[in-house]
Scaffold this motif. Structure first.
Motif, PDB file in Angstrom:
ATOM      1  N   MET A  82      16.407   3.143 -13.150  1.00 13.57           N
ATOM      2  CA  MET A  82      15.984   1.915 -13.819  1.00 13.57           C
ATOM      3  C   MET A  82      17.100   0.882 -13.805  1.00 13.57           C
ATOM      4  N   ARG A  83      18.306   1.310 -14.165  1.00 11.67           N
ATOM      5  CA  ARG A  83      19.437   0.386 -14.229  1.00 11.67           C
ATOM      6  C   ARG A  83      19.726  -0.208 -12.862  1.00 11.67           C
ATOM      7  N   ALA A  84      19.676   0.611 -11.817  1.00 16.26           N
ATOM      8  CA  ALA A  84      19.937   0.104 -10.472  1.00 16.26           C
ATOM      9  C   ALA A  84      18.899  -0.942 -10.085  1.00 16.26           C
ATOM     10  N   LEU A  85      17.624  -0.675 -10.403  1.00 14.58           N
ATOM     11  CA  LEU A  85      16.577  -1.636 -10.063  1.00 14.58           C
ATOM     12  C   LEU A  85      16.754  -2.937 -10.839  1.00 14.58           C
ATOM     13  N   LEU A  86      17.095  -2.837 -12.139  1.00 15.45           N
ATOM     14  CA  LEU A  86      17.271  -4.033 -12.960  1.00 15.45           C
ATOM     15  C   LEU A  86      18.501  -4.831 -12.529  1.00 15.45           C
ATOM     16  N   GLU A  87      19.581  -4.134 -12.198  1.00 14.36           N
ATOM     17  CA  GLU A  87      20.776  -4.834 -11.730  1.00 14.36           C
ATOM     18  C   GLU A  87      20.505  -5.551 -10.413  1.00 14.36           C
ATOM     19  N   ARG A  88      19.702  -4.939  -9.559  1.00  9.79           N
ATOM     20  CA  ARG A  88      19.337  -5.584  -8.302  1.00  9.79           C
ATOM     21  C   ARG A  88      18.525  -6.850  -8.579  1.00  9.79           C
ATOM     22  N   GLU A  89      17.635  -6.794  -9.560  1.00  7.35           N
ATOM     23  CA  GLU A  89      16.833  -7.969  -9.914  1.00  7.35           C
ATOM     24  C   GLU A  89      17.725  -9.114 -10.377  1.00  7.35           C
ATOM     25  N   VAL A  90      18.731  -8.790 -11.188  1.00  2.64           N
ATOM     26  CA  VAL A  90      19.668  -9.812 -11.649  1.00  2.64           C
ATOM     27  C   VAL A  90      20.438 -10.398 -10.475  1.00  2.64           C
ATOM     28  N   LEU A  91      20.851  -9.540  -9.561  1.00  8.99           N
ATOM     29  CA  LEU A  91      21.607  -9.991  -8.396  1.00  8.99           C
ATOM     30  C   LEU A  91      20.772 -10.913  -7.516  1.00  8.99           C
ATOM     31  N   LEU A  92      19.523 -10.541  -7.293  1.00 12.45           N
ATOM     32  CA  LEU A  92      18.652 -11.379  -6.473  1.00 12.45           C
ATOM     33  C   LEU A  92      18.364 -12.711  -7.157  1.00 12.45           C
ATOM     34  N   GLY A  93      18.234 -12.679  -8.493  1.00 11.15           N
ATOM     35  CA  GLY A  93      18.030 -13.922  -9.223  1.00 11.15           C
ATOM     36  C   GLY A  93      19.229 -14.842  -9.116  1.00 11.15           C
ATOM     37  N   ALA A  94      20.422 -14.262  -9.191  1.00  8.79           N
ATOM     38  CA  ALA A  94      21.632 -15.070  -9.054  1.00  8.79           C
ATOM     39  C   ALA A  94      21.722 -15.700  -7.674  1.00  8.79           C
ATOM     40  N   GLN A  95      21.324 -14.935  -6.659  1.00  5.54           N
ATOM     41  CA  GLN A  95      21.322 -15.480  -5.301  1.00  5.54           C
ATOM     42  C   GLN A  95      20.319 -16.617  -5.179  1.00  5.54           C
ATOM     43  N   ARG A  96      19.132 -16.437  -5.735  1.00  8.27           N
ATOM     44  CA  ARG A  96      18.113 -17.482  -5.691  1.00  8.27           C
ATOM     45  C   ARG A  96      18.593 -18.748  -6.371  1.00  8.27           C
ATOM     46  N   MET A  97      19.231 -18.604  -7.531  1.00  8.01           N
ATOM     47  CA  MET A  97      19.707 -19.770  -8.259  1.00  8.01           C
ATOM     48  C   MET A  97      20.822 -20.474  -7.496  1.00  8.01           C
ATOM     49  N   ALA A  98      21.686 -19.693  -6.843  1.00 12.21           N
ATOM     50  CA  ALA A  98      22.795 -20.292  -6.093  1.00 12.21           C
ATOM     51  C   ALA A  98      22.288 -21.100  -4.907  1.00 12.21           C
ATOM     52  N   THR A  99      21.190 -20.665  -4.302  1.00 10.90           N
ATOM     53  CA  THR A  99      20.686 -21.354  -3.115  1.00 10.90           C
ATOM     54  C   THR A  99      19.633 -22.411  -3.437  1.00 10.90           C
ATOM     55  N   ASP A 100      18.801 -22.169  -4.464  1.00 14.21           N
ATOM     56  CA  ASP A 100      17.655 -23.051  -4.730  1.00 14.21           C
ATOM     57  C   ASP A 100      17.699 -23.706  -6.108  1.00 14.21           C
ATOM     58  N   GLY A 101      18.737 -23.413  -6.901  1.00 17.75           N
ATOM     59  CA  GLY A 101      18.852 -24.036  -8.209  1.00 17.75           C
ATOM     60  C   GLY A 101      17.927 -23.426  -9.244  1.00 17.75           C
ATOM     61  N   VAL A 102      17.911 -24.034 -10.440  1.00 18.33           N
ATOM     62  CA  VAL A 102      17.127 -23.515 -11.555  1.00 18.33           C
ATOM     63  C   VAL A 102      15.631 -23.544 -11.234  1.00 18.33           C
ATOM     64  N   HIS A 103      15.171 -24.637 -10.622  1.00 17.39           N
ATOM     65  CA  HIS A 103      13.756 -24.720 -10.280  1.00 17.39           C
ATOM     66  C   HIS A 103      13.356 -23.621  -9.302  1.00 17.39           C
ATOM     67  N   GLY A 104      14.183 -23.374  -8.307  1.00 12.39           N
ATOM     68  CA  GLY A 104      13.881 -22.321  -7.355  1.00 12.39           C
ATOM     69  C   GLY A 104      13.825 -20.956  -8.013  1.00 12.39           C
ATOM     70  N   LEU A 105      14.753 -20.704  -8.935  1.00 13.55           N
ATOM     71  CA  LEU A 105      14.783 -19.422  -9.633  1.00 13.55           C
ATOM     72  C   LEU A 105      13.526 -19.225 -10.471  1.00 13.55           C
ATOM     73  N   LEU A 106      13.236 -20.185 -11.344  1.00 13.77           N
ATOM     74  CA  LEU A 106      12.126 -20.011 -12.282  1.00 13.77           C
ATOM     75  C   LEU A 106      10.765 -20.056 -11.592  1.00 13.77           C
ATOM     76  N   PRO A 135      15.693  -5.684  -1.083  1.00 17.23           N
ATOM     77  CA  PRO A 135      17.110  -5.565  -0.725  1.00 17.23           C
ATOM     78  C   PRO A 135      17.857  -4.594  -1.627  1.00 17.23           C
ATOM     79  N   THR A 136      18.651  -3.728  -1.028  1.00 13.90           N
ATOM     80  CA  THR A 136      19.305  -2.644  -1.753  1.00 13.90           C
ATOM     81  C   THR A 136      20.686  -2.405  -1.170  1.00 13.90           C
ATOM     82  N   SER A 137      21.619  -1.997  -2.022  1.00 14.32           N
ATOM     83  CA  SER A 137      22.983  -1.720  -1.578  1.00 14.32           C
ATOM     84  C   SER A 137      23.107  -0.285  -1.076  1.00 14.32           C
ATOM     85  N   THR A 138      24.176  -0.041  -0.333  1.00 16.18           N
ATOM     86  CA  THR A 138      24.441   1.313   0.168  1.00 16.18           C
ATOM     87  C   THR A 138      24.607   2.298  -0.979  1.00 16.18           C
TER      88      THR A 138
END
Length: 248
Positions: free
Chosen positions: A69-93, A189-192
């Motif tokens: 569960m923790r790995a899946l949730l941490e991945r979700e946070v990571l993907l959200g951070a990537q989305r926000m960095a590339t597309d901003g708040v509107h892209g994230l939400l 997307p998943t880490s090694t």
């Protein structure tokens, strides 16, 4: 930044003021059960009991699955951070969930039973992925504290799978069971490191198999901060779909 543990959260729960507890109980709709009535009448006694019950439930039901569960949730946070960095708040939400959309400065959240509007007044918004809330979202914008929006994490169904290739045994015969299992896990997307934990393999072994899958054009990789995430390519999706269709 360290993450809060269940012990810290339960200690915070027990330390909640009686006034806050009673206000929360009084805000609940419908008739009050005997347990809620007891909590309202004597928070100092009932909060430790509640914390003990939560601890027992977590140990029995959640703890065996928590690493996944923790790995899946941490991945979700990571993907959200990537989305926000590339597309901003509107892209994230606007990619968060089908029931959430941001237009100009207005955030609309579709609920089944709630209606109305709330001014955040600069309090910010805490986004919390969850594996327990089904397909919809949950929010508490009108409480005095930090406004929170909980949303379902992606690929929750993978938490409960026991056979990593339930419909891909033909693919496993071609690629080998390990590589087929890795492709199955790479639906998002998943880490090694996470792949190693989920598949019960050494990280070096996972890296070797991922290298072979990349050379075959079945896996791609991209860096997000200090992490490298792997995902299936379009060619892999086609291969998996064909294998699944032929394995019935």
């Amino acid at each position: 930044m360290s993450q809060p543990t269940l012990d810290v959260e339960l200690a915070t729960l027990v330390a909640t003021s009686a006034e806050a507890v009673r206000a929360g109980v009084e805000a609940l709709p419908g008739p009050r059960s005997s347990r809620l009535a007891a909590l309202h009448a004597d928070p100092a006694t009932e909060l430790p009991r509640l914390a003990t019950a939560i601890r027992g439930y977590a140990d029995a039901v959640i703890a065996p699955y928590w690493p996944r569960m923790r790995a899946l949730l941490e991945r979700e946070v990571l993907l959200g951070a990537q989305r926000m960095a590339t597309d901003g708040v509107h892209g994230l939400l606007n990619h968060l969930n089908q029931f959430v959309r941001l237009e100009a400065e207005t955030l609309t959240v579709e609920h089944v039973t709630l209606a109305g509007s709330v001014q955040l007044d600069g309090r910010g918004l805490l986004l919390v992925p969850s594996v327990f809330i089904g397909a919809r979202v949950w929010s508490n914008f009108d409480s005095p504290g930090q406004p929170v929006l909980r949303f379902p994490a992606r690929a929750v169904g993978t938490l409960w799978e026991r056979d990593p290739t339930p419909h891909g045994r033909g693919l496993a015969r071609v690629l080998g069971r390990t590589r087929a299992a890795l492709l199955h896990e790479l639906a998002v997307p998943t880490s090694t490191l996470e792949l190693a934990g989920r598949c019960g393999l050494a990280t070096g072994t996972v890296s070797q198999h991922l290298g072979a899958l990349r050379e075959a054009g079945l896996v791609g990789a991209h860096r997000v901060g200090r992490f490298v995430l792997y995902a299936r390519t379009t060619a892999a999706e086609v291969l998996i779909a064909a294998s699944g269709a032929g394995a019935t």
